[in-house]
Design a protein around this motif. Sequence first.
Motif, PDB file in Angstrom:
ATOM      1  N   UNK A 145     -37.740   1.153 -15.245  1.00 36.73           N
ATOM      2  CA  UNK A 145     -38.684   1.942 -14.449  1.00 36.73           C
ATOM      3  C   UNK A 145     -39.049   1.206 -13.158  1.00 36.73           C
ATOM      4  N   UNK A 146     -39.278  -0.086 -13.246  1.00 42.10           N
ATOM      5  CA  UNK A 146     -39.628  -0.868 -12.065  1.00 42.10           C
ATOM      6  C   UNK A 146     -38.493  -0.883 -11.045  1.00 42.10           C
ATOM      7  N   UNK A 147     -37.280  -1.019 -11.528  1.00 39.59           N
ATOM      8  CA  UNK A 147     -36.161  -1.068 -10.591  1.00 39.59           C
ATOM      9  C   UNK A 147     -35.915   0.298  -9.961  1.00 39.59           C
ATOM     10  N   UNK A 148     -36.288   1.370 -10.685  1.00 42.23           N
ATOM     11  CA  UNK A 148     -36.137   2.696 -10.102  1.00 42.23           C
ATOM     12  C   UNK A 148     -37.079   2.866  -8.915  1.00 42.23           C
ATOM     13  N   UNK A 149     -38.341   2.429  -9.074  1.00 38.39           N
ATOM     14  CA  UNK A 149     -39.321   2.517  -7.988  1.00 38.39           C
ATOM     15  C   UNK A 149     -38.910   1.605  -6.836  1.00 38.39           C
ATOM     16  N   UNK A 150     -38.485   0.394  -7.156  1.00 36.96           N
ATOM     17  CA  UNK A 150     -38.090  -0.551  -6.111  1.00 36.96           C
ATOM     18  C   UNK A 150     -36.880  -0.041  -5.355  1.00 36.96           C
ATOM     19  N   UNK A 151     -35.985   0.656  -6.027  1.00 37.43           N
ATOM     20  CA  UNK A 151     -34.810   1.195  -5.338  1.00 37.43           C
ATOM     21  C   UNK A 151     -35.177   2.285  -4.365  1.00 37.43           C
ATOM     22  N   UNK A 152     -36.134   3.135  -4.748  1.00 38.21           N
ATOM     23  CA  UNK A 152     -36.586   4.191  -3.839  1.00 38.21           C
ATOM     24  C   UNK A 152     -37.242   3.577  -2.598  1.00 38.21           C
ATOM     25  N   UNK A 153     -38.095   2.563  -2.806  1.00 40.94           N
ATOM     26  CA  UNK A 153     -38.731   1.893  -1.671  1.00 40.94           C
ATOM     27  C   UNK A 153     -37.699   1.229  -0.779  1.00 40.94           C
ATOM     28  N   UNK A 154     -36.640   0.670  -1.365  1.00 35.86           N
ATOM     29  CA  UNK A 154     -35.616   0.014  -0.557  1.00 35.86           C
ATOM     30  C   UNK A 154     -34.903   1.012   0.343  1.00 35.86           C
ATOM     31  N   UNK A 155     -34.632   2.214  -0.152  1.00 36.22           N
ATOM     32  CA  UNK A 155     -33.995   3.231   0.684  1.00 36.22           C
ATOM     33  C   UNK A 155     -34.917   3.644   1.843  1.00 36.22           C
ATOM     34  N   UNK A 156     -36.228   3.785   1.525  1.00 34.71           N
ATOM     35  CA  UNK A 156     -37.173   4.181   2.563  1.00 34.71           C
ATOM     36  C   UNK A 156     -37.253   3.119   3.650  1.00 34.71           C
TER      37      UNK A 156
END
Length: 387
Positions: A119-130
């Motif tokens: 779950x944490x890596x999913x959120x961090x991945x979205x932030x990285x794209x942004x």
Amino acid sequence: MRRPSRPLLLAAVVLLALVASGIWYSQRQQAPAARTQTAIPVRVVSVAQQDVPRYASAIGSVLSLHSVEIRPQVEGVLTQVLVKEGQWVKEGDLLATLDDRAIRATLDQARAQLGQSQAQIQVAGVDLKRYRLLATDDGVSKQTLDQQQALVNQLQATVKGNQAAIANAEVQLSYTQIRSPVTGRVGIRNVDPGNLVRTSDTQSLFSVTQIDPIAVEFSLPQQMLPTLQSLLKAPTPAQVEAFMDADGERNPLGTGHLALIDNQISANTGTVRVKAEFDNKDGRLWPGQLVTIRLRTAMDENALVVPPPVVQRGVDGHFVYRLDGDKVTSVPVKVLYQDSGLNIIAGVKPGEKLVLDGQSRLKPGAKVEVATDAPPPAEMADRRSQP
């Protein structure tokens, strides 16, 4: 005193001459009877011709090809033993179980941690794209973008660690079910259910020993090494027989084949260790058992064989008494091979009758009488024709 008259003296002389002549004549008549030979009773046997296997004998020890001491690989309470002592089991059969509640809890915890990290890596991945989109218009600094990339990498490593923790917990959980690594027979149980067992315990739960096939290890003199090497290279495996008795004739336990020669010769004994393998479906060979081994080393085809008592030893070597009519002749022979049951000889012909018993009273040219209880020639051949 009157002297005897001359006629009386002549009569006495004539009488003495007649007595002497009678004695001489009677001795002359008895001399041929004294010289008449008395027939010596003997037993004879015919020279047989047959194929004879040669053997090398030794004392061997029966060994299992695969024997396993069943020990726990994790600490826990032994909850069940699912096999009985002496039971036959197959590879993969469940033998015993340990209390697995603590390991299952650890597995559930590792799975939960994996879910959290995912779950944490999913959120961090979205932030990285942004951040990457904003960085094109200088909406965020490059330092912020790099920090977010490092966070994603860190969470990816955490996920891999969680997956490894799950795999380790699953392995530990599998250890709580003890399965048989081989097909064999269960030994005597040393630990009862309810006891706490540890990996450091010196005593195993029990053993599982493979019985079929099985091996026998024995030693032979180093002089036989060339023969053993040639037997291993032969297209047909050399036959090996195991017997219970030391004479190697009774109570056969099994027939196997030569498997291998040890890679070195013992400097202390001058012998080489040899191993043979046996099919043991009936379980007549048992690990630790001492047996007599006979290894077939060669086969003499159309050999001339006689029982051992036939061959006599003289000053000039071995000889036999051959029956010629009602007399015997001494025939020198060469012993090519001998064992407890027969001798292979050279110097005679098949079917010739040789003296088997009574040689102590014989000499060349002696007159003999063949006993009627002589054994038939086929008796020995039939007995020894079995390999």
